[in-house]
Motif scaffolding. Structure first.
Motif, mmCIF file in Angstrom:
data_model
loop_
_atom_site.group_PDB
_atom_site.id
_atom_site.type_symbol
_atom_site.label_atom_id
_atom_site.label_comp_id
_atom_site.label_asym_id
_atom_site.label_seq_id
_atom_site.Cartn_x
_atom_site.Cartn_y
_atom_site.Cartn_z
ATOM 1 N N LEU A 80 0.826 -1.204 0.000
ATOM 2 C CA LEU A 80 0.000 0.000 0.000
ATOM 3 C C LEU A 80 0.863 1.258 0.000
ATOM 4 N N GLY A 81 1.937 1.251 0.780
ATOM 5 C CA GLY A 81 2.836 2.405 0.800
ATOM 6 C C GLY A 81 3.507 2.639 -0.536
ATOM 7 N N ASP A 108 2.036 7.229 -6.771
ATOM 8 C CA ASP A 108 1.046 8.157 -7.325
ATOM 9 C C ASP A 108 1.069 9.501 -6.595
ATOM 10 N N SER A 109 2.177 9.820 -5.914
ATOM 11 C CA SER A 109 2.243 11.055 -5.151
ATOM 12 C C SER A 109 3.147 12.078 -5.847
ATOM 13 N N SER A 122 6.940 11.034 -6.602
ATOM 14 C CA SER A 122 7.319 10.047 -7.599
ATOM 15 C C SER A 122 8.469 10.493 -8.512
ATOM 16 N N TYR A 180 2.325 1.745 -3.459
ATOM 17 C CA TYR A 180 1.292 2.201 -4.390
ATOM 18 C C TYR A 180 0.991 3.684 -4.178
ATOM 19 N N LEU A 181 0.883 4.093 -2.928
ATOM 20 C CA LEU A 181 0.582 5.494 -2.640
ATOM 21 C C LEU A 181 1.750 6.410 -2.996
ATOM 22 N N LEU A 182 2.983 5.969 -2.768
ATOM 23 C CA LEU A 182 4.137 6.789 -3.128
ATOM 24 C C LEU A 182 4.302 6.915 -4.639
#
Length: 51
Positions: free
Chosen positions: A32-33, A39-40, A43, A35-37
């Motif tokens: 999850l981390g 799309d932040s 990146s 995936y979130l990083l």
């Protein structure tokens, strides 16, 4: 022999979970981390650091 990236990552991940046996919550947090990083706003910084 051309192997798709998703298949290689799936195989390595499955082997890592089977051999090292990390807790499932740690695997979920890392996925999850990541995936979130990805799309932040961080990146581009991560992409240049990896290269």
């Amino acid at each position: 022999m051309d192997v798709p990236l998703w298949l290689a990552l799936l195989t390595v991940g499955w082997l890592g979970v089977k051999l090292i046996r990390p807790p499932w919550w740690l695997v979920a947090v890392l996925l999850l981390g990541g995936y979130l990083l990805a799309d932040s706003l961080l990146s581009p910084v991560i992409a240049t650091a990896v290269k």
